[in-house]
Design a protein around this motif. Sequence first.
Motif, PDB file in Angstrom:
ATOM      1  N   SER A  49       7.086   6.255  -3.434  1.00 55.08           N
ATOM      2  CA  SER A  49       8.311   5.900  -2.705  1.00 55.08           C
ATOM      3  C   SER A  49       9.520   6.305  -3.543  1.00 55.08           C
ATOM      4  O   SER A  49       9.868   5.630  -4.519  1.00 55.08           O
ATOM      5  N   LEU A  50      10.126   7.420  -3.178  1.00 55.86           N
ATOM      6  CA  LEU A  50      11.242   7.977  -3.931  1.00 55.86           C
ATOM      7  C   LEU A  50      12.562   7.646  -3.246  1.00 55.86           C
ATOM      8  O   LEU A  50      12.645   7.565  -2.020  1.00 55.86           O
ATOM      9  N   LYS A  51      13.606   7.488  -4.026  1.00 55.72           N
ATOM     10  CA  LYS A  51      14.906   7.120  -3.489  1.00 55.72           C
ATOM     11  C   LYS A  51      15.506   8.209  -2.609  1.00 55.72           C
ATOM     12  O   LYS A  51      16.274   7.925  -1.699  1.00 55.72           O
ATOM     13  N   ASP A  52      15.193   9.461  -2.899  1.00 55.75           N
ATOM     14  CA  ASP A  52      15.824  10.564  -2.173  1.00 55.75           C
ATOM     15  C   ASP A  52      14.878  11.230  -1.188  1.00 55.75           C
ATOM     16  O   ASP A  52      15.014  12.404  -0.878  1.00 55.75           O
ATOM     17  N   ARG A  53      13.889  10.465  -0.691  1.00 57.59           N
ATOM     18  CA  ARG A  53      12.928  11.048   0.240  1.00 57.59           C
ATOM     19  C   ARG A  53      12.447   9.989   1.213  1.00 57.59           C
ATOM     20  O   ARG A  53      12.348   8.809   0.866  1.00 57.59           O
ATOM     21  N   TYR A  54      12.107  10.399   2.442  1.00 59.41           N
ATOM     22  CA  TYR A  54      11.613   9.481   3.475  1.00 59.41           C
ATOM     23  C   TYR A  54      10.093   9.615   3.546  1.00 59.41           C
ATOM     24  O   TYR A  54       9.581  10.690   3.896  1.00 59.41           O
ATOM     25  N   GLU A  55       9.348   8.544   3.208  1.00 60.98           N
ATOM     26  CA  GLU A  55       7.889   8.571   3.242  1.00 60.98           C
ATOM     27  C   GLU A  55       7.362   7.539   4.240  1.00 60.98           C
ATOM     28  O   GLU A  55       7.972   6.495   4.453  1.00 60.98           O
ATOM     29  N   TYR A  56       6.177   7.809   4.779  1.00 60.29           N
ATOM     30  CA  TYR A  56       5.556   6.900   5.749  1.00 60.29           C
ATOM     31  C   TYR A  56       4.126   7.347   6.004  1.00 60.29           C
ATOM     32  O   TYR A  56       3.710   8.435   5.595  1.00 60.29           O
ATOM     33  N   GLY A  57       3.365   6.510   6.700  1.00 58.81           N
ATOM     34  CA  GLY A  57       2.045   6.899   7.176  1.00 58.81           C
ATOM     35  C   GLY A  57       1.059   7.242   6.077  1.00 58.81           C
ATOM     36  O   GLY A  57       0.675   8.401   5.917  1.00 58.81           O
ATOM     37  N   SER A  58       0.577   6.257   5.318  1.00 66.33           N
ATOM     38  CA  SER A  58      -0.264   6.521   4.164  1.00 66.33           C
ATOM     39  C   SER A  58      -1.713   6.114   4.396  1.00 66.33           C
ATOM     40  O   SER A  58      -2.008   5.233   5.198  1.00 66.33           O
ATOM     41  N   VAL A  59      -2.624   6.758   3.638  1.00 64.52           N
ATOM     42  CA  VAL A  59      -4.038   6.399   3.685  1.00 64.52           C
ATOM     43  C   VAL A  59      -4.697   6.788   2.363  1.00 64.52           C
ATOM     44  O   VAL A  59      -4.469   7.879   1.839  1.00 64.52           O
ATOM     45  N   PHE A  60      -5.488   5.877   1.818  1.00 62.18           N
ATOM     46  CA  PHE A  60      -6.339   6.170   0.672  1.00 62.18           C
ATOM     47  C   PHE A  60      -7.713   6.599   1.169  1.00 62.18           C
ATOM     48  O   PHE A  60      -8.189   6.150   2.215  1.00 62.18           O
ATOM     49  N   SER A  61      -8.378   7.441   0.389  1.00 63.34           N
ATOM     50  CA  SER A  61      -9.763   7.776   0.667  1.00 63.34           C
ATOM     51  C   SER A  61     -10.650   6.559   0.408  1.00 63.34           C
ATOM     52  O   SER A  61     -10.217   5.563  -0.187  1.00 63.34           O
ATOM     53  N   ARG A  62     -11.884   6.630   0.866  1.00 68.55           N
ATOM     54  CA  ARG A  62     -12.793   5.477   0.764  1.00 68.55           C
ATOM     55  C   ARG A  62     -12.949   4.997  -0.678  1.00 68.55           C
ATOM     56  O   ARG A  62     -12.932   3.809  -0.966  1.00 68.55           O
ATOM     57  N   LYS A  63     -13.111   5.929  -1.630  1.00 74.48           N
ATOM     58  CA  LYS A  63     -13.290   5.563  -3.030  1.00 74.48           C
ATOM     59  C   LYS A  63     -11.969   5.390  -3.770  1.00 74.48           C
ATOM     60  O   LYS A  63     -11.959   5.003  -4.933  1.00 74.48           O
ATOM     61  N   GLY A  64     -10.866   5.694  -3.124  1.00 73.82           N
ATOM     62  CA  GLY A  64      -9.560   5.448  -3.700  1.00 73.82           C
ATOM     63  C   GLY A  64      -8.996   6.553  -4.562  1.00 73.82           C
ATOM     64  O   GLY A  64      -7.903   6.413  -5.107  1.00 73.82           O
ATOM     65  N   GLY A  65      -9.700   7.669  -4.691  1.00 72.81           N
ATOM     66  CA  GLY A  65      -9.248   8.740  -5.568  1.00 72.81           C
ATOM     67  C   GLY A  65      -8.368   9.785  -4.916  1.00 72.81           C
ATOM     68  O   GLY A  65      -7.941  10.741  -5.582  1.00 72.81           O
ATOM     69  N   GLU A  66      -8.070   9.617  -3.624  1.00 71.58           N
ATOM     70  CA  GLU A  66      -7.144  10.509  -2.920  1.00 71.58           C
ATOM     71  C   GLU A  66      -6.166   9.645  -2.131  1.00 71.58           C
ATOM     72  O   GLU A  66      -6.563   8.641  -1.534  1.00 71.58           O
ATOM     73  N   PHE A  67      -4.922  10.059  -2.118  1.00 73.79           N
ATOM     74  CA  PHE A  67      -3.886   9.344  -1.376  1.00 73.79           C
ATOM     75  C   PHE A  67      -3.095  10.346  -0.565  1.00 73.79           C
ATOM     76  O   PHE A  67      -2.489  11.275  -1.107  1.00 73.79           O
ATOM     77  N   TYR A  68      -3.110  10.187   0.762  1.00 74.00           N
ATOM     78  CA  TYR A  68      -2.418  11.080   1.690  1.00 74.00           C
ATOM     79  C   TYR A  68      -1.260  10.317   2.327  1.00 74.00           C
ATOM     80  O   TYR A  68      -1.365   9.122   2.626  1.00 74.00           O
ATOM     81  N   TYR A  69      -0.163  11.006   2.581  1.00 75.40           N
ATOM     82  CA  TYR A  69       0.977  10.385   3.248  1.00 75.40           C
ATOM     83  C   TYR A  69       1.887  11.467   3.808  1.00 75.40           C
ATOM     84  O   TYR A  69       1.748  12.650   3.502  1.00 75.40           O
ATOM     85  N   SER A  70       2.816  11.055   4.642  1.00 76.02           N
ATOM     86  CA  SER A  70       3.803  11.960   5.229  1.00 76.02           C
ATOM     87  C   SER A  70       5.132  11.798   4.512  1.00 76.02           C
ATOM     88  O   SER A  70       5.480  10.697   4.073  1.00 76.02           O
ATOM     89  N   ALA A  71       5.864  12.885   4.396  1.00 74.96           N
ATOM     90  CA  ALA A  71       7.213  12.848   3.828  1.00 74.96           C
ATOM     91  C   ALA A  71       8.062  13.887   4.535  1.00 74.96           C
ATOM     92  O   ALA A  71       7.571  14.955   4.919  1.00 74.96           O
TER      93      ALA A  71
END
Length: 301
Positions: A49-71
């Motif tokens: 979550s950066l101050k100069d960017r709009y982020e949303y819509g996140s998901v971790f992989s089942r084991k937690g080693g990947e994180f996907y999101y929209s910006a």
Amino acid sequence: MTRFLSIFLLSLFPFCKVKSQADLSDTTLYFGQKPPGLVAEVFAPGIISLKDRYEYGSVFSRKGGEFYYSAIVNKKPQILMHELKNGHWRSPVIILASEKYEYNDPFLSPDQKKLFFISDRPIDGQGDVKDFDIWYIERTKDGWSEPKNAGKEINTIKNEYYMSFTDEGTMYFSNNGDTGQADDNNFDIRYSKLVDNNFTPSQKVSAAINTEYYEADVFVAPDESYLIVCAERPDGMGKGDLFISFKDKNGNWQSSKNMGKRINSERYEFCPFVSKDGKYLFFSRDGNIFWIDATVIDSLR
């Protein structure tokens, strides 16, 4: 509804060092962040979550080693991914982006082999933008495949938004396919079962969840015991709230109810996701991704 309210620039950050993969704790799996309690907090400020960017819509992989999101980057939403590799969280990799089309709402299939998302790109990937469809890419030995449309059992000539899955592969999503105009705001929640690796024609969930108002951004529990949806209703706390519905002992959805002030505010809450370990509820608000202890869900039963 206008889902994308701001335009920001993409910023990179130094690698975030954590323990070796074999020694990972719950904390290090979540970018080294201190777990939240029952007060929602911005997730990984300065990293995700950066101050100069709009982020949303996140998901971790089942084991937690990947994180996907929209910006939103250069006026267009794109999908990014951070990977935990060799004991480090790597800087973001762009998975899907375009100067012309939007890519939003990433969500992994139960087997983790496909990444689903929505886009306004045409079927052939060329020409003018169209309504939003659900698409997916598949893992290959060289990375990801080219985008593939989820097909006519899911998509209509109007808009489809935000999907999630049960462990058995049933897809829950929303669309305004039953409305008169492509920009009609009366979205409803639908589901489509996976049979022999094919999606069946989608059906609406009951009126316990769908109303004459906007219901979208649905997260279904892997065991299909509850649904969380973003809704715009007159009895809401703000512009858009998260509502939850549980199944009763007969397998029917109970009337959805507002998740309350621990989650909702006078602003817009959307894009819910519960981590695979069942410990944390993630959601989006005002261009940041938030998280909260998932026991908030049990408190609403």
